[in-house]
Design an enzyme around this catalytic site. Sequence first.
Site, PDB file in Angstrom:
ATOM      1  N   LYS A   1      16.401 -49.729   1.205  1.00 46.18           N
ATOM      2  CA  LYS A   1      15.928 -50.839   1.850  1.00 46.18           C
ATOM      3  C   LYS A   1      15.033 -51.682   1.333  1.00 46.18           C
ATOM      4  O   LYS A   1      13.703 -51.184   0.979  1.00 46.18           O
ATOM      5  CB  LYS A   1      15.738 -50.458   3.308  1.00 46.18           C
TER       6      LYS A   1
HETATM    7  C1  E4P Z   1      16.223 -52.169  11.129  1.00 46.51           C
HETATM    8  O1  E4P Z   1      16.756 -51.583  10.102  1.00 46.51           O
HETATM    9  C2  E4P Z   1      15.074 -51.870  11.863  1.00 46.51           C
HETATM   10  O2  E4P Z   1      14.457 -50.598  11.488  1.00 46.51           O
HETATM   11  C3  E4P Z   1      14.835 -52.140  13.131  1.00 46.51           C
HETATM   12  O3  E4P Z   1      16.224 -52.246  13.956  1.00 46.51           O
HETATM   13  C4  E4P Z   1      13.737 -53.302  13.749  1.00 46.51           C
HETATM   14  O4  E4P Z   1      13.802 -52.958  15.501  1.00 46.51           O
HETATM   15  P1  E4P Z   1      12.513 -53.577  15.837  1.00 46.51           P
HETATM   16  O5  E4P Z   1      12.379 -55.120  15.894  1.00 46.51           O
HETATM   17  O6  E4P Z   1      12.930 -53.207  17.377  1.00 46.51           O
HETATM   18  O7  E4P Z   1      11.263 -53.073  15.429  1.00 46.51           O
END
Ligand code: E4P
EC number: 2.2.1.2
Length: 217
Positions: free
Chosen positions: A83
């Site tokens: 990522k």
């Molecule tokens: C996605 O890969 C992220 O880890 C995640 O969905 C972020 O979510 P949040 O905005 O609730 O922290």
Amino acid sequence: MKFFVDTAEIDAIAELNDLGMVDGVTTNPSLIKKSGRDIIEVTKEICDLVSGPVSAEVTATDAATMIAEGRKLLEIADNIAVKVPLTWDGLKACKTLTDDGAKVNVTLCFSTNQALLAAKAGATFISPFIGRLDDIHLDGMDLIEDIRTVYDNYGFETEILAASIRSVNHVADCARIGADVITAPPAVIKSLAGHPLTDKGLATFLADIAAAGIKIL
Ligand code: E4P
């Protein structure tokens, strides 16, 4: 639509995985912090549990270090997706790692143009953050719809991984629009089963079972 679970909590992943609800897992630095675990150790445990892609996020902000970190993360297991953030350096890292044959998830996407760049850099997944757009009074779902249109217009194969999912409505809307994947916290995935009329109907049935003394076993 594939379901990824957005957590680094092993027990929660295992519970959903046993039910066949987990097509993959996403983590991020905040979720690793919350788990209190070492990133390499916990990511390995998740990869051993789940056969689908497991996103593990780099910590660097320059392309060269992101690529080095990505290559280290890829040694953890065959199902790692690296990522990287949607920055210019993140796109460079995406292109290099993708050319190496790795799966790359480009995260922190908040615009259609960003999603277009990620697709051109060969991303396996683009992660538009719905909830965080809603938080600033924009419509996160509009972004999912726009990216779907643009990717379909040009036949981009990058999968739309709708992220920052906060509610059951987000999940249903993503399914209607045709997001390829949603990633949501375990609690949101479990809450998809809930409906007040199911609870009300079951309460009536249970009362009638008790009143009639209905027994099967
Ligand atoms: C996605 O890969 C992220 O880890 C995640 O969905 C972020 O979510 P949040 O905005 O609730 O922290």
